[in-house]
Design an enzyme around this catalytic site. Structure first.
Site, PDB file in Angstrom:
ATOM      1  N   LYS A 110       6.034  56.146  57.587  1.00 38.71           N
ATOM      2  CA  LYS A 110       5.835  55.115  58.038  1.00 38.71           C
ATOM      3  C   LYS A 110       5.039  53.800  57.928  1.00 38.71           C
ATOM      4  CE  LYS A 110       7.340  57.078  62.517  1.00 38.71           C
ATOM      5  NZ  LYS A 110       7.104  58.664  62.733  1.00 38.71           N
ATOM      6  N   LYS A 189      25.418  61.174  57.045  1.00 41.55           N
ATOM      7  CA  LYS A 189      24.841  62.108  58.239  1.00 41.55           C
ATOM      8  C   LYS A 189      24.306  61.465  59.364  1.00 41.55           C
ATOM      9  CE  LYS A 189      20.136  64.227  59.590  1.00 41.55           C
ATOM     10  NZ  LYS A 189      19.517  64.742  60.431  1.00 41.55           N
ATOM     11  N   LYS A 192      20.256  57.611  64.235  1.00 41.53           N
ATOM     12  CA  LYS A 192      20.021  56.647  65.081  1.00 41.53           C
ATOM     13  C   LYS A 192      19.729  55.069  63.877  1.00 41.53           C
ATOM     14  CE  LYS A 192      16.466  55.701  68.202  1.00 41.53           C
ATOM     15  NZ  LYS A 192      16.009  55.912  69.602  1.00 41.53           N
TER      16      LYS A 192
END
Ligand code: TRP
Length: 321
Positions: A110, A189, A192
């Protein structure tokens, strides 16, 4: 044998979530001691709109109940309804080395993406450890992406026990490796973040359009297709169609004579049918939100009945009783 897992309320669920995580978790509830919670405290770092958080949390509750989570078999609650988890976060966090948290993949990913790190993001694995340790959990079924968080939980529990005595149950991970990796609309895969999802509960027209829009190769319908098993629509069909129907379509594609349009039409039909009962259940629940809140309240009470004595043990061991 207590099984526990947390579900982050981060928006709409897709069929990759369903086959990868929900269905296995729902099967595990038959074991009798399953604890499942909606991780709304964990959503604090990602969502900063109150109405959105409420919607996501409630939406996830509806999704899981509609898909078969049975509150008579599993304990199901909102994480924040048992705020002792924050107290435990502090107590175990005070023994958690900064170096351990700095090595967390999810934190490093992140921050590498440019997300400015805050305390919540950094401490996320400690909160997750508290989730697990607060309920004397034995087994935590999670996806591979959570493996490191589980290792950290074990490290933290072992350290705590070394310092304060054998207070915390050291949990085991159960990595779901044998579940289907569901391919997305582009063949990668389903995720989202790739924008290639088929939602579990979405408007009929929207999903039909997505499925009919799957891009295939330019071979004519008549051509035999020896690689039929690699076809994306066939792979998805195997998840949502009765086995004989999927086998029949695969054989017809292999032999030649089946057009991609007809295949995709069948895929849509079977998808729609597969989730029909869940869709009806969800609509019923959405019309009875009081009942859903009652389920979550009852779950929180049962969760708290387990957390209370654990916290007492922990406080006594630390000398803050
Ligand atoms: N971090 C988990 C995820 O993103 C969700 C989660 C929060 C969790 N607390 C947990 C999973 C405790 C297992 C146990 O999927």
């Amino acid at each position: 044998m207590r099984v526990l897992t947390g579900i982050t309320p981060s928006g709409t669920l897709h069929i990759g979530n369903y086959f990868g995580a929900m269905r296995p978790a729902i099967e595990l509830q038959e074991g009798g001691d399953a604890f499942y919670f909606i991780a709304d405290y964990h959503s604090m770092t990602a969502v900063t709109d109150a109405a959105e958080r409420r919607d996501f949390s409630l939406g996830i509750a509806l999704d899981w109940l509609a898909c078969g989570l049975d509150p008579a078999k599993a304990v199901f609650w909102r994480q924040s309804a048992v705020p002792e988890v924050c107290e435990l976060t502090w107590l175990i966090g005070s023994l958690t080395p900064v170096g351990l948290l700095e090595r967390a993949h999810s934190y490093k990913d992140k921050t590498a993406k440019g997300i400015s790190p805050n305390f919540g993001l950094f401490a996320y694995p400690v909160l997750m450890a508290a989730d697990i340790l607060l309920y004397d959990t034995n087994v935590v079924p999670v996806g591979r992406d959570q493996k490191q968080h589980l290792e950290m939980t074990r490290d933290i529990a072992i350290k705590f026990n070394q310092v304060y005595g054998e207070v915390l149950v050291v949990p085991k991970e159960q990595i779901r490796d044998n579940v289907a990796v569901v391919p997305g609309l582009d063949g990668q895969k389903m995720s989202k973040s790739y924008g290639n999802t088929i939602e579990i509960f979405a408007d009929e027209k929207a999903v039909r359009k997505k499925i009919m829009g799957i891009v295939m190769d330019s071979r004519t319908p008549a051509e035999p297709k020896p690689d039929a098993d690699k076809n994306l629509a066939i792979q998805l069909l195997k998840l949502v169609a009765p086995p004989d129907v999927a086998a029949d379509f695969e054989a017809r594609l292999r032999a030649g004579g089946l057009g991609y349009g007809d295949l995709k039409k069948k895929l849509f039909e079977c998808y729609w049918e597969y989730f029909a009962a869940a869709r009806a259940k969800r609509a019923e629940l959405a019309a009875n939100l009081d009942q859903v809140e009652e389920v979550l309240r009852d779950g929180a009470e049962r969760a708290r009945a387990v957390a209370g004595p654990v916290m007492q043990r922990v406080r006594r061991a630390c000398g803050i009783d």
